[in-house]
Design an enzyme around this catalytic site. Structure first.
Site, PDB file in Angstrom:
ATOM      1  N   ARG A  40      49.495  31.417  35.291  1.00 63.58           N
ATOM      2  CA  ARG A  40      50.270  31.665  36.683  1.00 63.58           C
ATOM      3  C   ARG A  40      51.132  30.533  36.938  1.00 63.58           C
ATOM      4  O   ARG A  40      52.336  30.776  37.639  1.00 63.58           O
ATOM      5  CB  ARG A  40      48.990  31.694  37.555  1.00 63.58           C
ATOM      6  CG  ARG A  40      48.261  32.839  37.550  1.00 63.58           C
ATOM      7  CD  ARG A  40      47.022  32.675  38.613  1.00 63.58           C
ATOM      8  NE  ARG A  40      46.572  34.106  38.669  1.00 63.58           N
ATOM      9  CZ  ARG A  40      45.282  34.551  39.547  1.00 63.58           C
ATOM     10  NH1 ARG A  40      44.663  33.388  39.860  1.00 63.58           N
ATOM     11  NH2 ARG A  40      44.766  35.631  39.098  1.00 63.58           N
ATOM     12  N   LYS A 198      31.466  50.673  35.736  1.00 63.67           N
ATOM     13  CA  LYS A 198      31.264  51.559  36.701  1.00 63.67           C
ATOM     14  C   LYS A 198      32.176  52.407  37.140  1.00 63.67           C
ATOM     15  O   LYS A 198      33.354  52.041  37.460  1.00 63.67           O
ATOM     16  CB  LYS A 198      30.547  51.095  37.803  1.00 63.67           C
ATOM     17  CG  LYS A 198      29.104  50.188  37.497  1.00 63.67           C
ATOM     18  CD  LYS A 198      28.508  49.638  38.640  1.00 63.67           C
ATOM     19  CE  LYS A 198      26.974  49.003  38.339  1.00 63.67           C
ATOM     20  NZ  LYS A 198      26.416  48.245  39.262  1.00 63.67           N
TER      21      LYS A 198
END
Length: 398
Positions: A40, A198
């Protein structure tokens, strides 16, 4: 050159002597006072370096951790200033909020300073107008270079763009251009790879993508829920059986939108979830035993999916195909990622990937460097894939 929907550093004019508030993402992982991953920090170099070289007074805004509106020395950006200075290759001043105006007044053209954690203010995450005005007083211009925080309507990501002339930084510009090529204005056929554990965490992504792409490749534990909806017995596999009805709705929506959903027809299974278990085998999806779990996509399906990618011009990727952290269940992810990387190198595919697990999986495959663009933004990338408007991006609109 195309006209973008937002202004960039090219539209700023002469910035010499101007104070530029630049929102960056300095929320880096640290251990024992050292930054463990400076990705970053390096992403800020183009914007901060360019502005400083042009004689601007660069005031970097960022958050660090979740201090919940209270001063917490363990989450002070003072900790990041020295490591940031090393990455930037130029001196960086640290400025506390107490006496910030006086401190900023001492800076010279070309200087770079990091202001204290914006989340030390309770008003930051509430997008408080008074706080916006207070911080805006420190600058003449505003640059948002932190796509990873663009899904938040905070003072430093959205509020300032309404009170100061606002521009996209170089990292933000590159990200928005890549995302536009991937889903905004892509070259068809478009494929999307969506994996992960999921369905529930990516429902909005799937519903949006079937209206946008020509091929939707579903992997990971999510695929098991779709297989179960098609009547496949997935044994002990991770599966959200209560969402098979939702999976059916997504199948129907895909059919209406002329989008082909690709599910594995051969799979890698094991009786236990562990590295290289003795029970691992490859079988047809209809041959999964009651005591087995599906942990990866099989080789025949991967080969077929590689053929799909060879006929596409654009690819969006989010999530692994299998339980990639545990060998040998990284095989499908690695193979498909390498195919996408090779097609990108050949110039036949524009490939854009994003999300934490995705970045890790592509790096594990040694393929990340060959993708057209890899986004390190997690939540913002996911919300963009859901088709949501990102407040920090919308605020930069011309």
């Amino acid at each position: 050159m195309t006209t973008r929907a937002f202004k960039t550093l090219d539209d700023m004019g002469d910035v010499a002597g101007k104070r530029v508030l630049v929102r960056e993402d300095l929320n880096v992982p640290m251990a024992d006072g050292a930054v463990t991953d400076d990705t970053r920090l390096r992403a800020t170099l183009a914007t901060v370096g360019e502005l400083a070289d042009k004689g601007a007074i660069v005031l970097v805004l960022a958050h660090f951790g979740r201090p919940k509106g209270e001063r917490n020395p363990a989450m002070s950006l003072a900790l990041v200033t020295k490591p940031y200075e090393a990455v930037l290759g130029r001196p960086v001043r640290f400025i506390d909020w107490d006496g910030a105006e006086a401190a900023v007044a001492t800076l010279q053209p070309g200087d770079v300073a990091v202001l204290e954690n914006t989340r030390f203010f309770g008003g930051e995450e509430k997008n408080d107008a008074d706080l916006t005005a207070q911080i805006a007083k420190l600058g003449d211009l505003y640059v948002n270079d932190a796509f990873s925080a663009a899904h938040r309507a905070h003072v430093s990501t959205e509020g300032l763009a309404h009170v100061l002339p606002a521009f996209a930084g170089r990292a933000m510009e590159a990200e928005l251009d890549a995302l536009d090529k991937a889903l905004g204005n892509p070259e068809h056929p478009v494929a999307a790879v969506v994996g992960g554990a999921k369905v529930s965490s990516k429902l909005d992504v799937l519903k949006h993508l079937v209206t946008k792409v020509d091929h939707l490749i579903i992997g990971g534990g999510m695929a098991n829920t779709f297989l179960a909806a098609r009547g496949v017995d997935v044994g002990k596999s991770l599966c959200e059986h209560d969402l098979t009805g939702t999976a059916d709705e997504i199948f129907d929506a895909a059919e209406r939108a002329n989008c082909t959903i690709h599910l594995p027809y051969d799979v890698v299974v094991a009786k236990e979830f562990a590295a290289n278990p003795p029970s691992v085998r490859t079988c047809n999806v209809h041959e999964v035993a009651a005591d087995e779990m599906i942990l990866d996509v099989g080789p025949a399906a991967v080969e077929a999916l590689a053929d799909v990618l060879k006929n596409c011009r654009t690819l969006v990727w989010n999530g692994p195909m299998g339980a990639f952290e545990t060998p040998p269940f990284d095989t499908a992810t690695v193979a498909l990622a390498r195919t996408a990387a090779a097609l990108t190198r050949d110039g036949s595919l524009v490939s854009v990937a994003g999300g934490g697990d995705t970045v890790a999986a592509l790096n594990q495959a040694g393929a990340g460097g060959d993708f057209t663009f890899v986004s390190t933004a997690g939540g913002a990338f996911l919300e963009w894939m859901e088709g949501k408007e990102l407040p920090g991006v919308a605020a930069l609109a011309r």
